[in-house]
Design an enzyme around this catalytic site. Structure first.
Site, PDB file in Angstrom:
ATOM      1  CD  GLU A  32      -3.480   0.016   0.296  1.00  0.00           C
ATOM      2  OE1 GLU A  32      -3.052   0.326  -1.041  1.00  0.00           O
ATOM      3  OE2 GLU A  32      -3.927  -1.098   0.576  1.00  0.00           O
ATOM      4  CB  THR A  34       4.607  -0.102  -1.954  1.00  0.00           C
ATOM      5  OG1 THR A  34       3.663  -0.685  -2.835  1.00  0.00           O
ATOM      6  CG2 THR A  34       5.296   0.002  -0.835  1.00  0.00           C
ATOM      7  CG  ASP A  35       0.857   2.891  -6.494  1.00  0.00           C
ATOM      8  OD1 ASP A  35       0.877   3.947  -5.496  1.00  0.00           O
ATOM      9  OD2 ASP A  35      -0.558   2.761  -7.162  1.00  0.00           O
ATOM     10  N   GLY A 121     -16.177   4.119  -2.970  1.00  0.00           N
ATOM     11  CA  GLY A 121     -16.060   4.478  -1.649  1.00  0.00           C
ATOM     12  C   GLY A 121     -14.915   4.059  -0.978  1.00  0.00           C
ATOM     13  N   GLY A 123     -13.014   2.127  -1.842  1.00  0.00           N
ATOM     14  CA  GLY A 123     -11.110   1.982  -1.288  1.00  0.00           C
ATOM     15  C   GLY A 123     -11.199   0.589  -2.666  1.00  0.00           C
ATOM     16  CG  LEU A 124     -13.570  -2.117  -3.043  1.00  0.00           C
ATOM     17  CD1 LEU A 124     -14.890  -2.785  -2.158  1.00  0.00           C
ATOM     18  CD2 LEU A 124     -11.777  -2.923  -2.188  1.00  0.00           C
ATOM     19  CD  GLU A 159      -8.633   9.234 -10.654  1.00  0.00           C
ATOM     20  OE1 GLU A 159      -8.820  10.039  -9.221  1.00  0.00           O
ATOM     21  OE2 GLU A 159      -8.733   8.632 -10.707  1.00  0.00           O
ATOM     22  CG  ASP A 171      -5.990   1.726  -7.602  1.00  0.00           C
ATOM     23  OD1 ASP A 171      -4.891   1.444  -6.998  1.00  0.00           O
ATOM     24  OD2 ASP A 171      -6.301   2.556  -7.194  1.00  0.00           O
ATOM     25  CE1 TYR A 220      -3.097   7.169  -3.251  1.00  0.00           C
ATOM     26  CE2 TYR A 220      -2.289   8.920  -4.116  1.00  0.00           C
ATOM     27  CZ  TYR A 220      -2.055   8.404  -3.858  1.00  0.00           C
ATOM     28  OH  TYR A 220      -2.103   7.055  -4.741  1.00  0.00           O
TER      29      TYR A 220
HETATM   30  C1  GLA Z   1      -4.820   4.633  -4.182  1.00  0.00           C
HETATM   31  C2  GLA Z   1      -4.384   5.385  -5.387  1.00  0.00           C
HETATM   32  C3  GLA Z   1      -3.181   3.739  -5.640  1.00  0.00           C
HETATM   33  C4  GLA Z   1      -2.583   3.512  -4.816  1.00  0.00           C
HETATM   34  C5  GLA Z   1      -3.537   3.158  -3.320  1.00  0.00           C
HETATM   35  C6  GLA Z   1      -2.540   2.490  -1.935  1.00  0.00           C
HETATM   36  O1  GLA Z   1      -5.669   3.208  -4.372  1.00  0.00           O
HETATM   37  O2  GLA Z   1      -5.428   5.295  -6.543  1.00  0.00           O
HETATM   38  O3  GLA Z   1      -2.196   4.791  -6.483  1.00  0.00           O
HETATM   39  O4  GLA Z   1      -1.497   4.650  -4.002  1.00  0.00           O
HETATM   40  O5  GLA Z   1      -4.210   4.163  -3.094  1.00  0.00           O
HETATM   41  O6  GLA Z   1      -1.479   1.967  -2.216  1.00  0.00           O
END
Ligand code: GLA
Length: 380
Positions: A32, A34-35, A121, A123-124, A159, A171, A220
């Protein structure tokens, strides 16, 4: 669902759709935040997806309806400069057209009908599913010959540059490239992927906290700035290239937050690699340990959990008593927790959530037993 969507398309546009694509939401098993530090992530695509039906037009208008928001629509001229409109979900389609045009691609008008069952909303990644499916529709409609990797990169750019959320690539890439029954380990530096089979006896349980998410984007984006500053002070171009020895040697030059954010990212990258090995050997005690450590790191070092998601993780791990893994998943500040366990534990997880969560947080959780689905798909 697609029969009734086709009927709705005909009703709205007075002719049949000529194309149909879909792209899924995702759950991240581990890795999480880390991307955008160009590290590792391990998400899988879900069977929840966004469907897009479309037909080309002779003019330059893009007309978009959504089965989820009956009566609302958006419409804009794709040959004019593209700006934000008043329709919140419509802005994602504008964002996509903005980046496709910026890429030098030639677009003309499209009639679009969207329908999604990705929980919003939670986180999916409902927005990545929307971006990837709509880019997929333009790709097919105008034969743009975009690869799934480019589709993901354009979705991320939409985005970042139009919706102003500085997200990473995870994502959109998993939504474009997901494989049924597999998680995908993504190396976010070179975007190479390794499919990791989900053990057959592993159940994927997602519990949405339904906590009303607030200030998600500003927090974020701030986390991303903290990480970039930490990397700069450590003398690396991204935290992907830092290790704990370097971090500890530089501790006095970093602010407390920069240290904690970097500590999370460096340790989380290693946990992704270890989780891949644990999945391959179907080692539940190891998965349990790794997901628990990830959650603690997200709580104390990255500071993106809220009492409701911490509470869900506590409730579920108490019920599992070491026989399953659980942690928060996604962008944080609410959203869902992901749990990996055996079939025999699922009932206990459900029971514990139903018994304790509402009592503690006055919120109703949604529990989903999920299948791992495919990425972007062309249906016709
Ligand atoms: C969101 C972002 C992703 C990633 C996650 C956390 O989903 O869109 O790019 O950074 O949060 O891992």
């Amino acid at each position: 669902m697609s029969d009734s969507l086709a009927a709705q398309f005909e009703q709205i546009f007075q002719h049949s759709a000529t194309g149909h694509v879909s792209a899924p939401g995702r759950v991240n098993l581990i890795g999480e935040f880390t991307d955008y530090n160009l590290g590792y992530v391990l998400p899988c695509a879900l069977e929840f997806a966004t469907e897009v039906m479309y037909s080309t037009r002779v003019d330059n208008r893009v007309i978009v309806h959504s089965a989820n928001y009956p009566g609302e629509s958006d419409s804009f001229d794709v040959s004019e400069p593209i700006e934000q409109g008043n329709c919140q979900w419509g802005n994602y389609i504008r964002a996509v057209c903005f980046v496709l045009k910026r890429q030098g691609l030639t677009l003309s008008g499209l009639n679009i009908l969207i329908s999604s069952n990705v929980p919003q909303g939670a986180g999916l990644s409902s927005s990545a599913a929307l971006e990837v499916s709509v880019i997929g529709a333009f790709n097919e409609a105008f034969q743009l010959a975009l690869t799934t990797q480019t589709i993901a990169q354009l979705g991320q750019a939409a985005e970042n540059d139009f919706m102003h959320c500085q997200c990473g690539i995870m994502d959109q890439l998993i939504s474009a490239q997901g494989q049924t029954n597999h998680a995908l380990m993504i190396d976010c530096e070179d975007l190479s992927t390794t499919a990791v089979a989900m053990p057959e006896d592993l159940k994927l349980v997602i519990v949405n906290s339904n906590y009303p998410r607030k200030l998600v984007e500003s927090e974020y984006n701030q986390r991303r700035i903290d990480c970039e500053q930490a990397a700069h002070k450590l003398g690396v171009d991204t935290l992907r290239h830092a290790n704990l020895t370097q971090l500890n040697a530089c501790q006095s030059t970093l602010t407390e937050n920069e240290y904690k954010r970097a500590h999370h990212v460096i340790t989380e990258n290693q946990r992704v690699i270890d989780t891949v090995a644990a999945l391959k050997s179907n080692n539940m005690p190891e998965l349990t340990k790794l997901l628990a450590a990830s959650h603690q790191s997200l709580k104390h070092d990255f500071e993106v959990t809220v009492p409701a998601t911490d509470g869900l993780v506590e409730i579920i791990s108490d019920a599992l008593a070491g026989k399953g893994a659980v942690r928060m998943t996604g962008g944080g500040f609410g959203g869902a927790v992901v749990c990996l366990c055996r079939e025999s534990e699922v009932a206990a997880v459900k029971k514990a959530v139903n018994q304790h969560y509402f009592k503690r947080f006055q919120l109703q959780a949604d529990i989903f037993i999920c299948q791992v689905g495919n990425g972007l798909t062309k249906h016709f």
